[in-house]
Design an enzyme around this catalytic site. Sequence first.
Site, PDB file in Angstrom:
ATOM      1  CG  HIS A   1      -1.697   0.996   1.605  1.00  0.00           C
ATOM      2  ND1 HIS A   1      -2.941   0.943   1.879  1.00  0.00           N
ATOM      3  CD2 HIS A   1      -1.438   2.321   1.505  1.00  0.00           C
ATOM      4  CE1 HIS A   1      -3.527   2.213   2.053  1.00  0.00           C
ATOM      5  NE2 HIS A   1      -2.594   3.189   1.721  1.00  0.00           N
ATOM      6  CB  ILE A   2       2.120   3.429  -2.314  1.00  0.00           C
ATOM      7  CG1 ILE A   2       3.339   2.224  -2.767  1.00  0.00           C
ATOM      8  CG2 ILE A   2       3.030   4.769  -2.583  1.00  0.00           C
ATOM      9  CD1 ILE A   2       3.868   2.192  -3.955  1.00  0.00           C
ATOM     10  CG  ASP A   3      -1.079   6.088   2.266  1.00  0.00           C
ATOM     11  OD1 ASP A   3      -1.954   5.751   1.923  1.00  0.00           O
ATOM     12  OD2 ASP A   3      -0.981   5.885   3.594  1.00  0.00           O
ATOM     13  CG  PHE A   4       0.185   8.924  -4.471  1.00  0.00           C
ATOM     14  CD1 PHE A   4      -0.751   7.642  -4.445  1.00  0.00           C
ATOM     15  CD2 PHE A   4      -0.418   9.947  -5.073  1.00  0.00           C
ATOM     16  CE1 PHE A   4      -1.700   7.590  -5.026  1.00  0.00           C
ATOM     17  CE2 PHE A   4      -1.276   9.729  -6.145  1.00  0.00           C
ATOM     18  CZ  PHE A   4      -2.050   8.691  -5.939  1.00  0.00           C
TER      19      PHE A   4
END
Lengths: 205, 256
Positions: B131-134
């Site tokens: 999971h990548i928060d950007f």
Amino acid sequence: MTTSSTAIIDYKMGNIWSLKNALDNLKIKYQLVSDPEKINDFSHIILPGVGSAREAYNRLEKSGFVESIKEAVLHKERKILGICVGMQLMGASTEEDGGSKGIGFFKNKVVKLKENVGIKLPHVGFNNVQTNESVLFDGLKQKDFYFVHSYAMECTNGDYEAGITDYKQKFVSVVERENIFGTQFHPEISQKNGLILLDNFFKKC
Amino acid sequence: MLKKRIIFTLHYDKGFFNLSRNFRLQKIGDLNWLLKNYNFLKIAESIDELIIIDVSRDNREHDKFLENVSEITKNIFVPVCLGGGIRTLEYAKKLFESGADKINLNTSLFHDPSLVDEISKTYGAQAIIGHIDFRKKENDYHVYTNNGAKEFSKIDTAFMEKILELNFGELLLHSMDKDGTGMNFDYEIMKFLPQNNKKPLIFSGGAGNYHHLKEGLAHKDIDAVSTANLLNFVGDGLINARKVMLDEKYPLAKWE
């Protein structure tokens, strides 16, 4: 064996939480069984499995389950349902993780899905199962089920290959021969479709 | 043919389910509210997958989180992904033993990539969502960790390629700018994905109505869309959205 009852083979390969939830919902009585001698006490056996098929086979063999499953299924007519890796173990062999043999109820090999046809792996999500005559699918009009896997049983046109699924290549998604059943997908997390299929296994098989 | 997926994400924080807007949390209701008033079990009959994340900003109460999870999932028959604060194999194991079919790794993906290997060795890569928060900063995109609190790195294709080499099964891209705004997904992030990406892609952050879900599902490189907004699809909202999409021949699963 006097009444209908279910053993879930407990060999510490993967998540059986969802399976237990589904059986609770269907009011199917079950026990987790880690002693291979005990499975003959049950009319129905579920062989679950997540993760590496090779590791799963090793654990089954070491614990004595491979022999006890063969005895219960081939000589005592116990009904068995293999789910995901549990179905793959019913094949002749798997090439996963360096390779391993299987229990061998079916002559099919389990191989990695071919990536060069432009697919993503793992094969994850709901996909359709093409079936003809199958007790497991009795009464089911919708045949979408949840898959999550990268290896699958090769098609050989055997008449026990009761379900075929297409992911830019065809593979066996359901096996069904007399008292032996297997699904590559996870009926326990396939919404109502999966619950009906599981109910069929207990009530109609 | 493989169908696309609609995923619902629940944000849990110390006994409450929250609306997150640009990562600021607003308590909406507790477990009883979720199951009784919100009728979540009914909504769960129209989703392909459920993600529950413990987004507590400090002192996560693991046991209480898992009690809530267990109450929610015992009558839901779709895959469940659990996440939030997974720093050790032991806690991942606990999640798998408490109902997780998959786990969601965010901070550890960047700060302790060896954990990805450890977990996948036991449970398989397919059991891990990376999971990548950007967030967009001027003209660049950046990755954030620790519930969006810490900036980790600028994003470019090389960065994405490196992350995608890790041994997880699916990639989830979540826009912090669009989070909870209902202003549609941020598609610009797609330009950093390598052409040969082989991991299924979940798109998240910004879905405000079913047109947004449709646009996401129609995208050839997106395999699943997620909504976490408790209020945008209230009542029969999501159920009807799915019906409309099925009528319009969107590739979604059909259930009895």
